[in-house]
Design a protein around this motif. Structure first.
Motif, PDB file in Angstrom:
ATOM      1  N   THR A 195       0.837  -1.202   0.000  1.00  0.00           N
ATOM      2  CA  THR A 195       0.000   0.000   0.000  1.00  0.00           C
ATOM      3  C   THR A 195       0.871   1.250   0.000  1.00  0.00           C
ATOM      4  OG1 THR A 195      -0.070   0.051   2.413  1.00  0.00           O
ATOM      5  CG2 THR A 195      -1.811  -1.181   1.297  1.00  0.00           C
ATOM      6  N   ASN A 196       0.210   2.365  -0.246  1.00  0.00           N
ATOM      7  CA  ASN A 196       0.820   3.677  -0.097  1.00  0.00           C
ATOM      8  C   ASN A 196      -0.221   4.611   0.509  1.00  0.00           C
ATOM      9  OD1 ASN A 196      -0.911   4.485  -2.259  1.00  0.00           O
ATOM     10  ND2 ASN A 196       0.627   3.728  -3.710  1.00  0.00           N
ATOM     11  N   HIS A 197       0.159   5.843   0.721  1.00  0.00           N
ATOM     12  CA  HIS A 197      -0.748   6.790   1.380  1.00  0.00           C
ATOM     13  C   HIS A 197      -2.026   6.984   0.579  1.00  0.00           C
ATOM     14  CE1 HIS A 197      -2.020  10.165   3.839  1.00  0.00           C
ATOM     15  NE2 HIS A 197      -2.207  10.875   2.736  1.00  0.00           N
ATOM     16  N   ALA A 227      -7.912   6.115   0.002  1.00  0.00           N
ATOM     17  CA  ALA A 227      -9.058   5.677  -0.793  1.00  0.00           C
ATOM     18  C   ALA A 227      -9.801   4.535  -0.110  1.00  0.00           C
ATOM     19  CB  ALA A 227      -8.585   5.250  -2.183  1.00  0.00           C
ATOM     20  N   SER A 228      -9.066   3.601   0.498  1.00  0.00           N
ATOM     21  CA  SER A 228      -9.715   2.466   1.152  1.00  0.00           C
ATOM     22  C   SER A 228     -10.465   2.902   2.410  1.00  0.00           C
ATOM     23  CB  SER A 228      -8.679   1.398   1.505  1.00  0.00           C
ATOM     24  OG  SER A 228      -7.728   1.905   2.430  1.00  0.00           O
ATOM     25  N   LEU A 276      -1.222  -1.358  10.953  1.00  0.00           N
ATOM     26  CA  LEU A 276      -1.481  -2.787  10.731  1.00  0.00           C
ATOM     27  C   LEU A 276      -0.639  -3.323   9.587  1.00  0.00           C
ATOM     28  CD1 LEU A 276      -5.343  -3.052  11.240  1.00  0.00           C
ATOM     29  CD2 LEU A 276      -3.583  -4.215  12.578  1.00  0.00           C
ATOM     30  N   VAL A 277      -0.495  -2.551   8.534  1.00  0.00           N
ATOM     31  CA  VAL A 277       0.320  -2.998   7.401  1.00  0.00           C
ATOM     32  C   VAL A 277       1.772  -3.162   7.839  1.00  0.00           C
ATOM     33  CG1 VAL A 277       1.208  -2.337   5.139  1.00  0.00           C
ATOM     34  CG2 VAL A 277      -1.210  -2.029   5.654  1.00  0.00           C
ATOM     35  N   ARG A 278       2.287  -2.194   8.584  1.00  0.00           N
ATOM     36  CA  ARG A 278       3.675  -2.309   9.058  1.00  0.00           C
ATOM     37  C   ARG A 278       3.836  -3.475  10.024  1.00  0.00           C
ATOM     38  NH1 ARG A 278       2.883   3.293   8.980  1.00  0.00           N
ATOM     39  NH2 ARG A 278       2.360   3.318  11.202  1.00  0.00           N
ATOM     40  N   ILE A 313      -7.582  -2.026   4.617  1.00  0.00           N
ATOM     41  CA  ILE A 313      -7.427  -1.291   3.350  1.00  0.00           C
ATOM     42  C   ILE A 313      -8.438  -1.768   2.305  1.00  0.00           C
ATOM     43  CG2 ILE A 313      -4.987  -0.919   3.778  1.00  0.00           C
ATOM     44  CD1 ILE A 313      -4.398  -3.085   1.719  1.00  0.00           C
ATOM     45  N   GLY A 314      -9.430  -2.533   2.738  1.00  0.00           N
ATOM     46  CA  GLY A 314     -10.509  -2.928   1.840  1.00  0.00           C
ATOM     47  C   GLY A 314     -10.265  -4.192   1.036  1.00  0.00           C
ATOM     48  N   GLU A 315      -9.119  -4.874   1.230  1.00  0.00           N
ATOM     49  CA  GLU A 315      -8.864  -6.131   0.554  1.00  0.00           C
ATOM     50  C   GLU A 315      -9.312  -7.273   1.455  1.00  0.00           C
ATOM     51  OE1 GLU A 315      -4.789  -6.375  -0.566  1.00  0.00           O
ATOM     52  OE2 GLU A 315      -4.813  -4.486  -1.687  1.00  0.00           O
TER      53      GLU A 315
END
Length: 420
Positions: free
Chosen positions: A238-240, A245-246, A339-341, A414-416
């Protein structure tokens, strides 16, 4: 104690034992009894009692939209006058009035009432989607917690069986004079400690399976052998911009947006109440023997009360709802990034665990075992080495499952919403 006790059993007593862990390497079960993680999440979205209750409530709010635009009910009045009492003759004839009064909404109140009902429906739908997401994550957490507890129970059970054989082997050596009785007592003490760990692990497994059963609305309790550890997942890239958007599509943000819209519509409705409604009257009147029609109109003159208090309250509520939405968007964006990190860190650590955790602990265990066999080390060193190896194995299992759980949570953030 750890699975390495199996090797010690074989060396000391000539008997080999094998244990299995609950997960991808577990013995295959009949396909009809398995409950995969994706199947559990899908079932929670349809069979959960909380989801059914929310769905019925949302359906009722959507149905109410059809009736929100109906006009106010008319008022019918039937009145007679000139009745006498105590038998006294009545000079005038009895008058009869039959009048119908219809309120007329002014200031677009009916349109605003319909808009409010529509925003209530949007909020109900958003609440339902948010609940479905919450139930999915609850199911994932309960499922993975059950996998952890099941793996601990099976590992400790295998260790306890190994200790039973070790105690028997060391007991024979004590009888033959090759080992002191203190060695036997130390192993018996370790066996008692493992019994306590097994009892606690089984309680945790029961609680986790009960939570999973409730989350998916299962008619019968879920059994540990039904669970299947999913394959590892890679953290989302992901990015900012993608996170922003998510977050905008997040069910809680959609609910907050609908709440802001409702607050704005309510503010407009309070302003519309400054415009008084009119009353139109029409009907029949019979007075002094004459039949006539009655027509009239009435309206409140807003000289003093113009609903300023209601407008002020609604304006404050609208501003507060907008501020809450902004805070929620910021919070969800920060949580998604964290969460991604975390998923990236845990996945990397889980990948390195076999080399950085298990291999060194195995080397220490082997050295302690060799020294014990040669009589150059005491029992406590072997017990400590086995205990460390067991803890490292447990940590590796928990690390692998924590990486999976955090990755799924990051993907949901992030919506996935992908479930293995």
């Amino acid at each position: 104690m750890g699975p390495s006790l199996v090797l010690l059993i074989g060396q000391l007593g000539g008997i080999a034992f094998g244990g299995q862990s609950l997960g991808a390497d577990a013995a295959p079960q009949p396909s009809g009894s398995l409950l995969t993680l994706s199947a559990a999440v899908a079932r929670s979205g349809t069979a959960s009692p909380r989801r059914r209750a929310a769905f019925v409530g949302a359906a009722g709010v959507r149905e109410a939209v059809r009736f929100a635009g109906r006009p106010p009910n008319p008022l019918f009045e039937l009145r007679t006058e000139n009745w006498s009492f105590n038998g006294q003759p009545s000079a005038p004839d009895i008058d009869v009035f039959a009048v119908l009064t219809q309120p007329l909404e002014l200031g677009r109140k009916r349109e605003l009432r319909q808009r409010l009902a529509s925003t209530d429906s949007e909020i109900a739908d958003s609440v339902l989607r948010s609940l479905e997401r919450e139930l999915a994550l609850e199911t994932v957490r309960a499922y993975i917690r059950s996998l952890k507890a099941g793996a601990v129970v099976e590992t400790l059970t295998a260790n306890r069986e190994g200790l039973t054989t070790i105690v028997a082997s060391v007991g024979r050596r004590v009888d033959e004079g090759y080992s002191p009785e203190a060695d036997l007592l130390k192993f018996k003490t370790e066996a008692a400690r493992v019994d306590g760990d097994i009892a606690r692990a089984r309680l945790e497994l029961e609680r986790s399976l009960a939570a999973l059963t409730i989350a998916i609305g299962a008619e019968t309790p879920i059994r540990p052998e039904q669970l299947v550890e999913p394959a590892p997942m890679s953290p989302p890239a992901t990015n900012h911009a993608s996170i922003t958007a998510s977050v905008a599509r997040h069910p809680d943000v959609l609910k907050a947006t609908a709440t802001v819209n409702r607050s704005e519509q309510l503010m407009l409705a309070e302003r519309a109440r400054r415009t008084p409604d009119a009353l139109v009257t029409g009907g029949y009147k019979r007075t002094a023997g004459f039949d006539t029609m009655v027509l009239g109109a009435a309206i409140t003159l807003p000289f003093f009360e113009r609903n300023d208090a209601g407008v002020a309250r609604s304006l404050g509520a609208a501003r507060a709802a907008a501020a809450d939405r902004e805070a929620l968007v910021q919070q969800l964006a920060l949580e998604a990034g964290a969460l991604v990190r975390a998923a990236e860190t845990l996945t990397e650590q889980a990948t390195r665990a076999p080399h950085e955790l298990l291999a060194p602990a195995e080397d220490v265990r082997r050295a302690a075992l060799a020294a014990f066999r040669e009589g150059t080390a005491d029992v406590m060193k072997l017990i400590d080495a086995e205990r460390v190896y067991a803890e490292v194995n447990r940590a590796a299992i928990e690390l692998r499952l924590d990486a999976l759980l955090t990755t799924i949570e990051a993907r949901y953030a992030i919506g996935e919403e992908t479930i293995p």
